[in-house]
Write a protein that holds these residues in place. Structure first.
Motif, mmCIF file in Angstrom:
data_model
loop_
_atom_site.group_PDB
_atom_site.id
_atom_site.type_symbol
_atom_site.label_atom_id
_atom_site.label_comp_id
_atom_site.label_asym_id
_atom_site.label_seq_id
_atom_site.Cartn_x
_atom_site.Cartn_y
_atom_site.Cartn_z
ATOM 1 N N LYS A 89 66.900 5.334 9.255
ATOM 2 C CA LYS A 89 65.342 5.102 8.706
ATOM 3 C C LYS A 89 65.433 4.495 7.434
ATOM 4 O O LYS A 89 64.597 3.380 7.404
ATOM 5 C CB LYS A 89 64.575 6.650 8.470
ATOM 6 C CG LYS A 89 63.171 6.237 8.108
ATOM 7 C CD LYS A 89 62.257 7.645 7.999
ATOM 8 C CE LYS A 89 60.846 7.257 7.782
ATOM 9 N NZ LYS A 89 60.075 8.483 7.803
ATOM 10 N N ILE A 193 54.176 0.339 6.969
ATOM 11 C CA ILE A 193 53.450 1.453 6.626
ATOM 12 C C ILE A 193 53.556 2.520 7.704
ATOM 13 O O ILE A 193 53.745 3.844 7.353
ATOM 14 C CB ILE A 193 51.970 1.321 6.192
ATOM 15 C CG1 ILE A 193 51.987 0.208 5.126
ATOM 16 C CG2 ILE A 193 51.104 2.337 5.837
ATOM 17 C CD1 ILE A 193 50.610 -0.445 4.677
ATOM 18 N N VAL A 194 53.330 1.927 8.941
ATOM 19 C CA VAL A 194 53.482 2.827 9.987
ATOM 20 C C VAL A 194 54.961 3.633 10.114
ATOM 21 O O VAL A 194 55.067 4.908 10.496
ATOM 22 C CB VAL A 194 53.236 2.241 11.221
ATOM 23 C CG1 VAL A 194 53.493 3.036 12.631
ATOM 24 C CG2 VAL A 194 51.704 1.600 11.173
ATOM 25 N N LEU A 196 56.906 4.409 7.941
ATOM 26 C CA LEU A 196 57.051 5.220 6.797
ATOM 27 C C LEU A 196 56.695 6.587 7.113
ATOM 28 O O LEU A 196 57.318 7.535 6.765
ATOM 29 C CB LEU A 196 56.410 4.709 5.459
ATOM 30 C CG LEU A 196 56.640 5.420 4.170
ATOM 31 C CD1 LEU A 196 58.132 5.202 3.867
ATOM 32 C CD2 LEU A 196 55.674 4.741 2.941
ATOM 33 N N VAL A 197 55.643 6.558 7.705
ATOM 34 C CA VAL A 197 54.772 7.799 8.207
ATOM 35 C C VAL A 197 55.299 8.507 9.181
ATOM 36 O O VAL A 197 55.745 9.556 9.724
ATOM 37 C CB VAL A 197 53.223 7.502 8.306
ATOM 38 C CG1 VAL A 197 52.629 8.990 8.776
ATOM 39 C CG2 VAL A 197 52.743 7.252 7.063
ATOM 40 N N TRP A 198 55.410 7.617 10.410
ATOM 41 C CA TRP A 198 55.981 8.039 11.800
ATOM 42 C C TRP A 198 57.311 7.999 12.130
ATOM 43 O O TRP A 198 57.906 8.775 13.192
ATOM 44 C CB TRP A 198 55.031 7.376 12.895
ATOM 45 C CG TRP A 198 53.491 7.794 12.455
ATOM 46 C CD1 TRP A 198 52.487 6.654 12.003
ATOM 47 C CD2 TRP A 198 52.672 8.544 12.980
ATOM 48 N NE1 TRP A 198 51.423 7.099 12.064
ATOM 49 C CE2 TRP A 198 51.545 8.519 12.670
ATOM 50 C CE3 TRP A 198 53.090 9.814 13.592
ATOM 51 C CZ2 TRP A 198 50.257 9.275 12.940
ATOM 52 C CZ3 TRP A 198 51.888 10.931 13.652
ATOM 53 C CH2 TRP A 198 50.655 10.445 13.451
#
Length: 450
Positions: A89, A193-194, A196-198
């Motif tokens: 990741k 951003i997506v 980083l969260v998911w």
């Protein structure tokens, strides 16, 4: 500790049904591949326009194409071992950030030197992303459908190139060539951003590291809701923990001949693939075709790759993968000849282009799945990344060779026809690889306590 408290992570992954977590990973990685394909291909779509506006001969774009691919090579070699050490990741996030920022920078280029530098830096991010989304998808996929899922995920790459071919001409006409790179830079930065969260980390990777059992348990429950871990549960996995320098393991433990043949196949096919996607618009335009048809042909090549990836991915899971992929590479040489001799007839050209993409691009996607399955978890990103890195060397040589051949006075037909030779060599290397796959030792799960 009782056997009831031991959870075999490998077994959970292999037996899990395809559910929400795998779908989330598949969609996110496919989207990254799509952005990668769009940004990698963008320079080929705008090159004829830049050459005309700046008064530069098309042969001068060989180094520009090569610079972007050199960045891809360095990114694959450097960032794939980093992912085996620091996680899939984190390296994926870094890679997306890099190619988003420097794609935007490309839109500001006013000289060939600036264009060359920005394409190299963009390539660093593009090269780092690809092996890690392959590894991450592979590590959440059960073996029975691993090649198909990787193929579906990787379809994002040719699909991104195809979308680029469809929208580039209108974008260039309305806003100028810079608009192509603005789109190619803004989308990755929003995507960051997506992710980083998911985007989750690989369970298999986490099992090779000293992470909390609660983190493993949380991901396993998302993978299979039927799992009921307790505070007393401990987790085991087939394989070994990471140690030493992962690159050296690619040529050790009986893997040397397998790895070398894999590198030859990647080198030869990526040489062909990037030669075609970079030079086809310019060569076909030089043959007298309109710019929109010349750009569309590359989109058709990548569309053939999308179809080829799905079909060949299914065959790879069910049949002998070496014969399937080796045969596809060899057959693609015939269709490359069809492109060379079929430019006078649009239907012949497009059919040959689609089938060449089916073999060249589609089989390459199958090779990514094959490579991911040949290496164990602790060196999987390194194995896939170095195969792609060696292949990227071929991808640099292909476009540069196109410029050299044009400089020698070869006509467009002869330059395209030359690409059939490495396609045949790639097929032979894959078939030879069939006899070189090493036996994989399976360590009893109960002996590997996390």
């Amino acid at each position: 500790m009782s056997a009831a408290n031991i959870i075999d992570v490998t077994e959970v992954i292999e037996e899990a049904r395809f559910g929400r977590l795998q779908l989330l990973i598949l969609v996110l990685c496919a989207w990254i591949a799509l952005l990668d394909g769009f940004d990698t291909q963008a320079i080929a779509y705008v090159a004829p326009v830049i050459a005309e506006q700046w008064g530069i001969a098309m042969a001068g774009f060989g180094p520009i194409f090569g610079a972007g691919l050199a960045g891809l090579t360095v990114g694959a070699f450097v960032l794939s071992p980093a992912a085996d050490r620091f996680g899939r990741k984190s390296v994926i996030l870094l890679s997306v950030l890099l190619f988003g920022i420097f794609a935007l920078g490309t839109a500001r280029a006013t000289t060939l030197n600036e264009l060359l530098v920005y394409r190299f830096l963009t390539g660093l991010g593009l090269g780092g992303a690809m092996p890690n989304i392959i590894a991450l998808t592979s590590e959440y996929a059960p073996k029975r459908m691993r090649a198909l899922l990787i193929a579906i995920m990787f379809c994002g790459f040719p699909l991104g190139s195809t979308i680029g071919g469809v929208i580039s001409a209108p974008l260039i006409g309305a806003l100028g060539w810079q608009a192509v790179f603005v789109v190619g830079g803004v989308l990755p930065l929003v995507t960051l951003i997506v992710l980083l969260v998911w985007l989750p980390e690989s369970i298999r990777y986490l099992m090779t590291r000293d992470v909390a059992d609660e983190q493993i348990a949380s991901l396993l429950v998302r993978l299979d809701p039927a799992i009921s871990p307790s505070a007393a549960s401990r987790y085991v996995m087939h394989g070994s923990k990471a140690s030493g320098f992962p690159v050296t393991k690619l040529l050790g433990e009986g893997r040397a001949s397998m790895t070398v043949l894999l590198w030859i196949a990647f080198f030869m096919n990526l040489l062909v693939m990037y030669f075609l996607v970079n030079w086809m618009p310019s060569l076909l335009k030089a043959s007298g075709l309109p710019l929109n048809i010349a750009i569309l042909s590359t989109a058709v090549l990548n569309a053939g790759g999308v179809v080829g990836a799905i079909v060949l991915g299914r065959f790879v899971d069910r049949l002998d993968p070496y014969l399937v992929l080796g045969g596809a590479y060899s057959a693609s040489a015939l269709f490359i000849a069809g492109i060379a001799f079929g430019s006078a007839n649009v239907w012949t050209l497009m059919t040959s282009t689609f089938l060449a993409g089916f073999g060249v691009v589609g089989a390459q996607i199958g090779m990514n799945a094959l490579a991911a399955g040949l290496y164990p978890t602790e060196i999987r990103s390194t194995g896939v990344g170095w195969a792609l890195g060696v292949g990227r060397i071929g991808s640099i040589i292909g476009p540069v060779a196109g410029g050299v051949l044009l400089g020698f006075g070869w006509n467009a037909q002869s330059v395209v026809l030359a690409a059939a030779v490495p396609a045949v060599l790639a097929g032979l290397a894959v078939i030879a690889l069939r006899r070189r796959e090493p036996a994989v030792a399976i360590v009893p799960a109960a002996a590997l306590h996390h």
